[in-house]
Design a protein around this motif. Sequence first.
Motif, mmCIF file in Angstrom:
data_model
loop_
_atom_site.group_PDB
_atom_site.id
_atom_site.type_symbol
_atom_site.label_atom_id
_atom_site.label_comp_id
_atom_site.label_asym_id
_atom_site.label_seq_id
_atom_site.Cartn_x
_atom_site.Cartn_y
_atom_site.Cartn_z
ATOM 1 N N ILE A 1 0.117 -3.598 -14.575
ATOM 2 C CA ILE A 1 0.079 -3.648 -13.114
ATOM 3 C C ILE A 1 -0.669 -2.448 -12.554
ATOM 4 C CG2 ILE A 1 2.271 -2.423 -12.745
ATOM 5 C CD1 ILE A 1 1.231 -5.568 -10.819
ATOM 6 N N ASP A 2 -0.611 -1.293 -13.270
ATOM 7 C CA ASP A 2 -1.334 -0.112 -12.808
ATOM 8 C C ASP A 2 -2.833 -0.325 -12.876
ATOM 9 O OD1 ASP A 2 -1.131 -0.265 -15.561
ATOM 10 O OD2 ASP A 2 -1.017 1.916 -15.862
ATOM 11 N N ARG A 3 -3.298 -0.958 -13.951
ATOM 12 C CA ARG A 3 -4.726 -1.268 -14.073
ATOM 13 C C ARG A 3 -5.152 -2.266 -12.999
ATOM 14 N NH1 ARG A 3 -5.591 -3.305 -19.985
ATOM 15 N NH2 ARG A 3 -7.646 -3.778 -19.089
ATOM 16 N N PHE A 4 -4.267 -3.207 -12.729
ATOM 17 C CA PHE A 4 -4.538 -4.207 -11.694
ATOM 18 C C PHE A 4 -4.743 -3.537 -10.334
ATOM 19 C CE2 PHE A 4 -2.745 -7.161 -8.464
ATOM 20 C CZ PHE A 4 -3.643 -8.207 -8.595
ATOM 21 N N VAL A 5 -3.844 -2.645 -9.951
ATOM 22 C CA VAL A 5 -3.946 -1.968 -8.657
ATOM 23 C C VAL A 5 -5.207 -1.115 -8.588
ATOM 24 C CG1 VAL A 5 -2.866 -0.271 -7.136
ATOM 25 C CG2 VAL A 5 -1.459 -2.002 -8.268
ATOM 26 N N ALA A 6 -5.511 -0.379 -9.670
ATOM 27 C CA ALA A 6 -6.700 0.479 -9.678
ATOM 28 C C ALA A 6 -7.977 -0.339 -9.540
ATOM 29 C CB ALA A 6 -6.730 1.303 -10.958
ATOM 30 N N ALA A 7 -8.017 -1.523 -10.159
ATOM 31 C CA ALA A 7 -9.231 -2.342 -10.138
ATOM 32 C C ALA A 7 -9.490 -2.973 -8.778
ATOM 33 C CB ALA A 7 -9.132 -3.436 -11.201
ATOM 34 N N ILE A 8 -8.466 -3.071 -7.933
ATOM 35 C CA ILE A 8 -8.652 -3.677 -6.609
ATOM 36 C C ILE A 8 -9.732 -2.935 -5.833
ATOM 37 C CG2 ILE A 8 -7.548 -4.039 -4.365
ATOM 38 C CD1 ILE A 8 -4.956 -4.673 -5.890
ATOM 39 N N THR A 9 -9.710 -1.622 -5.901
ATOM 40 C CA THR A 9 -10.746 -0.828 -5.235
ATOM 41 C C THR A 9 -11.990 -0.688 -6.097
ATOM 42 O OG1 THR A 9 -9.093 0.427 -4.004
ATOM 43 C CG2 THR A 9 -11.270 1.418 -4.217
ATOM 44 N N ALA A 10 -11.806 -0.417 -7.373
ATOM 45 C CA ALA A 10 -12.939 -0.106 -8.249
ATOM 46 C C ALA A 10 -13.878 -1.284 -8.461
ATOM 47 C CB ALA A 10 -12.421 0.388 -9.598
ATOM 48 N N GLU A 11 -13.357 -2.518 -8.433
ATOM 49 C CA GLU A 11 -14.178 -3.685 -8.756
ATOM 50 C C GLU A 11 -14.329 -4.644 -7.579
ATOM 51 O OE1 GLU A 11 -12.904 -5.588 -12.387
ATOM 52 O OE2 GLU A 11 -12.163 -3.699 -13.221
ATOM 53 N N ALA A 12 -14.059 -4.196 -6.376
ATOM 54 C CA ALA A 12 -14.074 -5.076 -5.201
ATOM 55 C C ALA A 12 -15.420 -5.792 -5.034
ATOM 56 C CB ALA A 12 -13.766 -4.263 -3.948
ATOM 57 N N PRO A 13 -15.424 -6.984 -4.425
ATOM 58 C CA PRO A 13 -16.671 -7.734 -4.206
ATOM 59 C C PRO A 13 -17.691 -6.935 -3.394
ATOM 60 C CG PRO A 13 -14.765 -9.112 -3.776
ATOM 61 C CD PRO A 13 -14.250 -7.723 -3.950
ATOM 62 N N PRO A 14 -18.978 -7.287 -3.497
ATOM 63 C CA PRO A 14 -20.034 -6.475 -2.877
ATOM 64 C C PRO A 14 -19.933 -6.335 -1.368
ATOM 65 C CG PRO A 14 -20.917 -8.538 -3.788
ATOM 66 C CD PRO A 14 -19.541 -8.384 -4.311
ATOM 67 N N LEU A 15 -19.435 -7.339 -0.652
ATOM 68 C CA LEU A 15 -19.348 -7.252 0.800
ATOM 69 C C LEU A 15 -18.031 -6.645 1.285
ATOM 70 C CD1 LEU A 15 -20.911 -10.635 2.019
ATOM 71 C CD2 LEU A 15 -22.013 -8.402 1.789
ATOM 72 N N ALA A 16 -17.105 -6.373 0.360
ATOM 73 C CA ALA A 16 -15.799 -5.837 0.747
ATOM 74 C C ALA A 16 -15.894 -4.344 1.046
ATOM 75 C CB ALA A 16 -14.789 -6.073 -0.363
ATOM 76 N N ARG A 17 -15.021 -3.882 1.951
ATOM 77 C CA ARG A 17 -14.836 -2.457 2.236
ATOM 78 C C ARG A 17 -13.334 -2.208 2.249
ATOM 79 N NH1 ARG A 17 -19.308 -3.291 1.435
ATOM 80 N NH2 ARG A 17 -21.174 -2.731 2.624
ATOM 81 N N VAL A 18 -12.834 -1.585 1.200
ATOM 82 C CA VAL A 18 -11.395 -1.366 1.074
ATOM 83 C C VAL A 18 -11.040 -0.031 1.716
ATOM 84 C CG1 VAL A 18 -9.473 -1.070 -0.525
ATOM 85 C CG2 VAL A 18 -11.277 -2.739 -1.033
ATOM 86 N N ASP A 19 -10.254 -0.090 2.779
ATOM 87 C CA ASP A 19 -9.796 1.129 3.455
ATOM 88 C C ASP A 19 -8.539 1.694 2.807
ATOM 89 O OD1 ASP A 19 -11.857 0.928 5.263
ATOM 90 O OD2 ASP A 19 -10.654 -0.087 6.788
#
Length: 751
Positions: free
Chosen positions: A51-69
Amino acid sequence: MTGTLRIRVRGQVQGVGFRPFIWQLAHRLGIRGDVLNDPEGVLIHAEGPHIDRFVAAITAEAPPLARVDAVETTAYAFDTPPTGFEIAASQGSGAETRVTPDAATCPDCLADIRGDDPRRRGYAFTNCTHCGPRFTILNGLPYDRARTTMAGFEMCAHCAAEYADPGDRRFHAQPVACALCGPKLAFEDADGTHVDAIAAAARALLDGAILAIKGLGGFHLCCDATNSEAIEQLRIRKHRPAKPLALMGRWEDIDRHARPDAEERAVLGSAAAPIVLLAKGDPLPHALAPGQNHLGWMLPYTPLHHLLLDAVSRPLVMTSGNLSGEPQVIANAEARDKLGGIADAILDHDRDIARRLDDSVMRLTPEGPMILRRARGMVPDTLPLPEGFDDAPQVVAYGGQMKSALCLLKNGQALLGHHLGELDEALTLEAFLQADADYAALFNHRPDVVAVDLHPDFQATRHGEARARDEGLALEPVQHHHAHLAACMAENGHALTGGRVAGIVLDGLGLGPDGTVWGGELLLGDYTGFDRRAWLTPAPLIGGDRAQAEPWRNALVRLDQAGLSDWADQLFGDKPLEIARMAASKGLNAPQSSSAGRLFDAVAAVLGICPDGQSYEGEAAMRLEALASEHECPPVPLDHGASGVDPAPLFHRLRADLSAGASKADCAALFHNSLAHAFAREARALVEAGEADHVALSGGCFQNARLLRDTLEALGMDRTRVYLHHRTPANDGGLALGQAVIAAARHRLRR
């Protein structure tokens, strides 16, 4: 690690393929649970190993048009343990999240329209989660097909399968469509409607016709950019004699007729696909941009544009489809009514445009990117508020009269709206009122404070005052140039308690608290207040608004002030000088003004640049900048006395240099450098005295790359201590941001 979490993702995370990204990520890492859209963004319930890898990847691998605040996690317990991972239905309405701007066609979709699949080969509305319309088709939030202008197009079985497959790049792409089920093109000319719309449009353009073409945010007027006769005819019909015309071209067109560097190429090819001002390359007709050394280029940003450019194999003029002074046309019937007298034919389609968006305009300078017009592809992106504004109230700010744009503050973010235009025009005012209601509804915005310009006659001010009165909201009038300063500070993250900043604010006009018209100012201020430390010596604006349209009026008063009335008589002897001088001396419709914009006009008129009249706002100043661009000349010292920074010595020097045979280009360079040094000297003195740590450069005059460069060189400071505009316009298009943060700061101070 194994765990069960409720994960909140905030930012630009709807309409960008975020849920299928999460679905694929969960399957890869063995995560069970669900993901959905709601008014705050994306909500995930998840359990499983890694689950820790999952949470970290949300920001690190986000789609090209996404902007994660932000990614926020809290412990969670499922009522029934999940056995897999699914995409759940969206919940709620309204928005606390960011909405994705429209995005240019991605390489995969471009390959589709040039490929072999008959559903998408040559199909003008091909898109996926990585590209296509977003804000221009959005009617409500959360962002689902039913809340867009695609709601009326029922997906065929093929599109429905793509839409439902989390492994497909069109999974939940709300505008997904193909030739079997989606919007259709139509081409209509004097001979009627044609079956192959793109081919018919291409033939017409190559024959010299002018077309009205429906884009993402409105109609363009289009013609062959290599055809001088077509360009001249467009100018005649649109009553646009000299204002530069925007161009659309393929990379090969741009590389031939311009010389983009790596940074310019990156911006041109970005998802925003703005118009970018580029230095001229191999010549195109002079009539595209008379008196300018740059042309505004953009790449095709929809499949329709790509198909049309492929068919004509040459650059096209692509200018806003509107009548002079009116907003851009967006509806098909409106296009036939208003553009029928300009265009020979119309290329449109049956997908409605939810909101009008002009093309964004940018310029790349050695000092960084410069946004001249913030619109399609850039809105409704938000900016984080600086430190100290975390608990700011909800604020709506209404900007000024020119280059109107509004701003909303909410949840520590500033949403600066799109370019609307001149509010004296009734239809633009109507669009402004629609935008106000539109943004409030889309973003569930309920302001506590309304911020307006100090000028009581601005339409935006009147509207803000009426809303505050009717809804019982706090009203905060903000001085125009203080708002410019604060906008630049906020964009650069200057903290609420960060101290005072020396702001050089140069523009056309803004009402000062003393009742005079300001425009050439050095302010020392923070978010709550300011002192005026230096200014251009005021001069009367003979004829009021006519002084903005006829540069000779500004030259006359400046020459008379300098004791050079005989030169004014020589230069402008065909003008009603006696009447003008009498009006100036008696103050009859001749308000005093320190405007830097009018000083630009005065110098331009002395050099013979459109002295009789400007055919568009800023024409004289833009021509003056173009003239000065490749020339260098040491400055004339302009002293700051009791009456302000006096430009009289500059006019004496100009007369002497011209008499000695100096080129007008050298004189234009002399002016830019002299003005820059005069204000830089005063600002630097405030820093050296310890009254300010930073200098901010704002106001429409700082969209002049030459003046910006000269001012930075004259400041001679570490560039980290100089605030510039990069993400918001230095002109009045950024004014509402400054009004909003000032209102928020004052509201906080009073609590």
